[in-house]
Design an enzyme around this catalytic site. Structure first.
Site, PDB file in Angstrom:
ATOM      1  CB  ALA A  71     -29.390 -14.371  54.206  1.00 14.70           C
ATOM      2  N   GLY A 106     -33.399 -17.709  54.564  1.00 14.02           N
ATOM      3  CA  GLY A 106     -31.984 -18.852  54.918  1.00 14.02           C
ATOM      4  C   GLY A 106     -32.213 -19.450  55.970  1.00 14.02           C
ATOM      5  CD  GLU A 154     -34.256 -20.053  51.143  1.00 14.67           C
ATOM      6  OE1 GLU A 154     -33.469 -19.621  51.880  1.00 14.67           O
ATOM      7  OE2 GLU A 154     -34.641 -20.283  49.946  1.00 14.67           O
ATOM      8  CD  GLU A 162     -36.429 -15.178  51.920  1.00 13.44           C
ATOM      9  OE1 GLU A 162     -37.436 -15.561  52.015  1.00 13.44           O
ATOM     10  OE2 GLU A 162     -35.554 -16.185  51.810  1.00 13.44           O
TER      11      GLU A 162
HETATM   12  N1  COA Z   1     -30.009 -10.490  59.747  1.00 14.58           N
HETATM   13  C1  COA Z   1     -29.797  -9.625  59.844  1.00 14.58           C
HETATM   14  N2  COA Z   1     -29.659  -8.836  61.043  1.00 14.58           N
HETATM   15  C2  COA Z   1     -30.444 -10.386  61.490  1.00 14.58           C
HETATM   16  C3  COA Z   1     -31.554 -11.046  61.100  1.00 14.58           C
HETATM   17  C4  COA Z   1     -30.778 -11.053  59.769  1.00 14.58           C
HETATM   18  N3  COA Z   1     -31.874 -11.899  58.731  1.00 14.58           N
HETATM   19  N4  COA Z   1     -31.926 -11.195  62.214  1.00 14.58           N
HETATM   20  C5  COA Z   1     -32.110 -10.824  62.856  1.00 14.58           C
HETATM   21  N5  COA Z   1     -30.852  -9.556  63.150  1.00 14.58           N
HETATM   22  C6  COA Z   1     -30.660  -8.721  64.429  1.00 14.58           C
HETATM   23  C7  COA Z   1     -31.535  -7.688  63.953  1.00 14.58           C
HETATM   24  O1  COA Z   1     -31.263  -6.602  63.637  1.00 14.58           O
HETATM   25  C8  COA Z   1     -31.131  -7.194  65.535  1.00 14.58           C
HETATM   26  O2  COA Z   1     -29.553  -6.670  65.818  1.00 14.58           O
HETATM   27  P1  COA Z   1     -29.287  -5.163  66.948  1.00 14.58           P
HETATM   28  O3  COA Z   1     -29.593  -6.124  68.334  1.00 14.58           O
HETATM   29  O4  COA Z   1     -27.712  -5.375  66.502  1.00 14.58           O
HETATM   30  O5  COA Z   1     -31.038  -4.473  66.529  1.00 14.58           O
HETATM   31  C9  COA Z   1     -30.777  -8.737  66.479  1.00 14.58           C
HETATM   32  O6  COA Z   1     -30.734  -9.763  65.454  1.00 14.58           O
HETATM   33  C10 COA Z   1     -32.025  -9.094  67.152  1.00 14.58           C
HETATM   34  O7  COA Z   1     -33.285  -8.964  66.352  1.00 14.58           O
HETATM   35  P2  COA Z   1     -34.567  -7.899  66.426  1.00 14.58           P
HETATM   36  O8  COA Z   1     -34.903  -7.601  65.298  1.00 14.58           O
HETATM   37  O9  COA Z   1     -33.888  -6.878  67.363  1.00 14.58           O
HETATM   38  O10 COA Z   1     -35.603  -9.569  67.257  1.00 14.58           O
HETATM   39  P3  COA Z   1     -37.147  -9.815  66.854  1.00 14.58           P
HETATM   40  O11 COA Z   1     -37.326 -10.385  68.119  1.00 14.58           O
HETATM   41  O12 COA Z   1     -37.959  -7.958  67.503  1.00 14.58           O
HETATM   42  O13 COA Z   1     -37.342  -9.653  65.716  1.00 14.58           O
HETATM   43  C11 COA Z   1     -37.429 -11.058  64.013  1.00 14.58           C
HETATM   44  C12 COA Z   1     -37.204 -11.087  65.342  1.00 14.58           C
HETATM   45  C13 COA Z   1     -36.565 -12.791  63.810  1.00 14.58           C
HETATM   46  C14 COA Z   1     -38.987 -11.504  63.928  1.00 14.58           C
HETATM   47  C15 COA Z   1     -36.384 -10.125  62.800  1.00 14.58           C
HETATM   48  O14 COA Z   1     -35.471 -10.029  63.959  1.00 14.58           O
HETATM   49  C16 COA Z   1     -36.671 -10.227  62.307  1.00 14.58           C
HETATM   50  O15 COA Z   1     -37.877  -9.852  61.021  1.00 14.58           O
HETATM   51  N6  COA Z   1     -35.051 -10.501  61.483  1.00 14.58           N
HETATM   52  C17 COA Z   1     -35.278 -10.634  59.814  1.00 14.58           C
HETATM   53  C18 COA Z   1     -35.298 -11.319  59.486  1.00 14.58           C
HETATM   54  C19 COA Z   1     -35.849 -12.284  57.837  1.00 14.58           C
HETATM   55  O16 COA Z   1     -36.368 -12.002  56.738  1.00 14.58           O
HETATM   56  N7  COA Z   1     -34.651 -12.891  57.138  1.00 14.58           N
HETATM   57  C20 COA Z   1     -34.724 -13.610  56.072  1.00 14.58           C
HETATM   58  C21 COA Z   1     -33.510 -12.792  54.946  1.00 14.58           C
HETATM   59  S1  COA Z   1     -33.059 -13.204  53.563  1.00 14.58           S
END
Ligand code: COA
Length: 257
Positions: A65, A109, A112, A132
């Site tokens: 999400a 998500g 999921e 999450e």
């Molecule tokens: N929602 C909103 N934005 C997200 C996102 C999410 N679930 N997952 C990644 N992004 C965005 C980041 O904020 C970043 O945006 P920016 O460039 O404007 O700062 C962009 O996507 C790239 O992500 P980034 O974190 O820089 O990449 P990374 O390779 O360093 O890390 C992840 C990758 C997947 C480990 C990390 O993005 C992450 O932990 N995301 C959240 C995953 C999560 O918890 N999902 C469940 C949500 S309920």
């Protein structure tokens, strides 16, 4: 059909739906979910389409999400969560099999979404997780229940309560994915599976899918309802505010209690 965040392509009898918001790792906001629903509806109503593949552009299948959706008001958060639930249930209720071709991150998500599909084929470089808890919230689109069903209670506890990212091989070991393949072979393998499914009787396939999906849902229904209501408790907490702010501010959360 006008789509901005999802690409839709028909390859013979297979519809390939590609989440296409790579700059945010294909995170699901309202617009992405709306486009995904349109593409799925198109595939369902097209008599030429017999199988659907869902995949993602770039290094991510779907990073879950869109966390910014949780910074909105209660009614908006509810609307967003219900929209996602409807889209995932639509996948389960389709008359055609849906294959998730997981090309990279499948987190929260996004995990999921894969769990809503009938088959999951993962690139060896894919990574899964119910992350999450790291944001001070819990899964709200079915992971807690489906993981108990698929991987067992002990593994589900580990996945949901630790929120760690794990490999495609680990997912395979616990019955969460069907097959792990070399990244460059992912779409060919997904297509080969789709072609196999295309050779089956569409009527029998639709009935088999309905029986499997509906019987699983009837077993999981009370837990899914509990998960849904507890998600709203979690997302309204002060710790959720902290976890979400911390992610958006790119820092570690400081839990108060
Ligand atoms: N929602 C909103 N934005 C997200 C996102 C999410 N679930 N997952 C990644 N992004 C965005 C980041 O904020 C970043 O945006 P920016 O460039 O404007 O700062 C962009 O996507 C790239 O992500 P980034 O974190 O820089 O990449 P990374 O390779 O360093 O890390 C992840 C990758 C997947 C480990 C990390 O993005 C992450 O932990 N995301 C959240 C995953 C999560 O918890 N999902 C469940 C949500 S309920």
């Amino acid at each position: 059909m006008e789509l901005k965040y999802v690409a839709y392509e028909k390859k013979e009898r297979v519809a390939v739906i590609t989440l296409n918001r790579p700059e945010k790792l294909n995170a699901l906001n309202r617009d992405v979910l709306t486009d995904l629903r349109k593409a799925l509806e198109e595939a369902e109503k097209d008599p030429e389409v017999r199988v659907v593949i869902i995949t993602g552009t770039g290094k991510s299948f779907c990073a879950g999400a869109d966390i910014t959706e949780f910074t909105k008001g209660v009614a908006d958060v509810r609307g967003f969560i219900e929209l996602g639930r409807e889209v995932f249930e639509f996948i389960e209720n389709m008359s055609k099999p849906v294959i998730a071709a997981v090309n990279g991150y499948a987190l929260g998500g996004g995990f999921e979404l894969a769990l809503s599909c009938d088959f999951v084929i993962a690139a060896s470089s894919a990574a899964f997780g119910s992350t999450e808890i790291n944001l001070g919230i819990v899964p709200g689109w079915g992971a807690t229940q489906k993981l108990v069903f698929m991987a067992g209670l002990a593994k589900a506890r580990e996945i949901v309560m630790l929120g760690e990212v794990f490999s495609a091989e680990e997912a395979l070991k616990h019955g969460i994915v069907h097959r792990v393949v070399q990244p460059e072979k992912l779409m060919d393998e997904a297509m080969a599976l789709a072609v196999k499914l295309c050779q089956k009787s569409p009527t029998a396939l639709a009935i088999a899918k309905a029986v499997l999906s509906r019987s699983a849902r009837s077993i999981l229904a009370p837990g899914l309802e509990l998960e849904r209501s507890m998600f709203y408790v979690a997302v309204s907490s002060e710790e959720a505010k902290e976890g979400i702010s911390a992610f958006l501010e790119k820092r570690k959360p400081k839990w108060q209690s």
